[in-house]
Design an enzyme around this catalytic site. Sequence first.
Site, mmCIF file in Angstrom:
data_model
loop_
_atom_site.group_PDB
_atom_site.id
_atom_site.type_symbol
_atom_site.label_atom_id
_atom_site.label_comp_id
_atom_site.label_asym_id
_atom_site.label_seq_id
_atom_site.Cartn_x
_atom_site.Cartn_y
_atom_site.Cartn_z
ATOM 1 N N GLY A 13 -1.793 2.900 12.877
ATOM 2 C CA GLY A 13 -1.944 1.924 11.628
ATOM 3 C C GLY A 13 -0.414 1.546 11.185
ATOM 4 N N ASP A 70 8.478 7.423 5.322
ATOM 5 C CA ASP A 70 7.764 8.795 4.845
ATOM 6 C C ASP A 70 7.113 8.205 3.755
ATOM 7 O OD1 ASP A 70 6.892 11.313 5.529
ATOM 8 O OD2 ASP A 70 7.801 12.032 3.572
ATOM 9 N N PHE A 153 -6.100 2.306 6.496
ATOM 10 C CA PHE A 153 -6.043 3.489 7.153
ATOM 11 C C PHE A 153 -5.793 4.561 6.071
ATOM 12 C CE2 PHE A 153 -2.109 2.256 7.733
ATOM 13 C CZ PHE A 153 -1.118 3.323 7.557
ATOM 14 N N ASP A 156 -6.751 4.317 2.067
ATOM 15 C CA ASP A 156 -6.876 2.833 1.541
ATOM 16 C C ASP A 156 -8.255 2.654 1.188
ATOM 17 O OD1 ASP A 156 -4.365 2.448 2.215
ATOM 18 O OD2 ASP A 156 -5.002 1.157 3.994
#
Length: 197
Positions: A13, A70, A153, A156
Amino acid sequence: MSQQIILASNNAGKIREFSELLAPLGFDVVPQGEFNIAPADEPFSTFIENALAKARHASAACGLPALADDSGICVDALSGDPGVISARYAGSECNDAANNHKLIAQMQAHQNRAAHYVCALVLVQSAQDPEPLVVQTRWHGEIIDVPRGAYGFGYDPYFLIKELGKTAAELEPAEKNHISHRGLALRELITQLKARA
């Protein structure tokens, strides 16, 4: 001619999103897996420290500029959890479904549904770059109990953007890239890149 940048991730993703966002700017995003670079350790308690560690690790392994993010979701009622362990919330070998199952179970006792995605983005020109470009952004929403949408992904399908009445997984990729934590961070990074040029 495109400039090659190593993406310190093998997350499909993230690879797709960064490639779509950076291609128009002339960057060829190559996931670190194509160079057989093992994932970096992420021992830190902040998104920025983990992103910097990942970027330096990838750049050191291949000698090219490296981009790392991150990111994760922070839920107010859970004191910021899952936070930096968002991808491993249900355990080191878990998947999105297991992480989401744990999150929704944890939320049953809470009325406060506020949450936000965080993206810390770091770009290094080399492993020892003394001036990495660093950006951190937030995307605010709330957690719902029933998943909606087929895009995206991670968390979500459970992340509702109230003003749109849609979850992140109901947004077309182009729309998500425009307003998401990752899209916001990348645009800010691009602004910094242009200022430095």
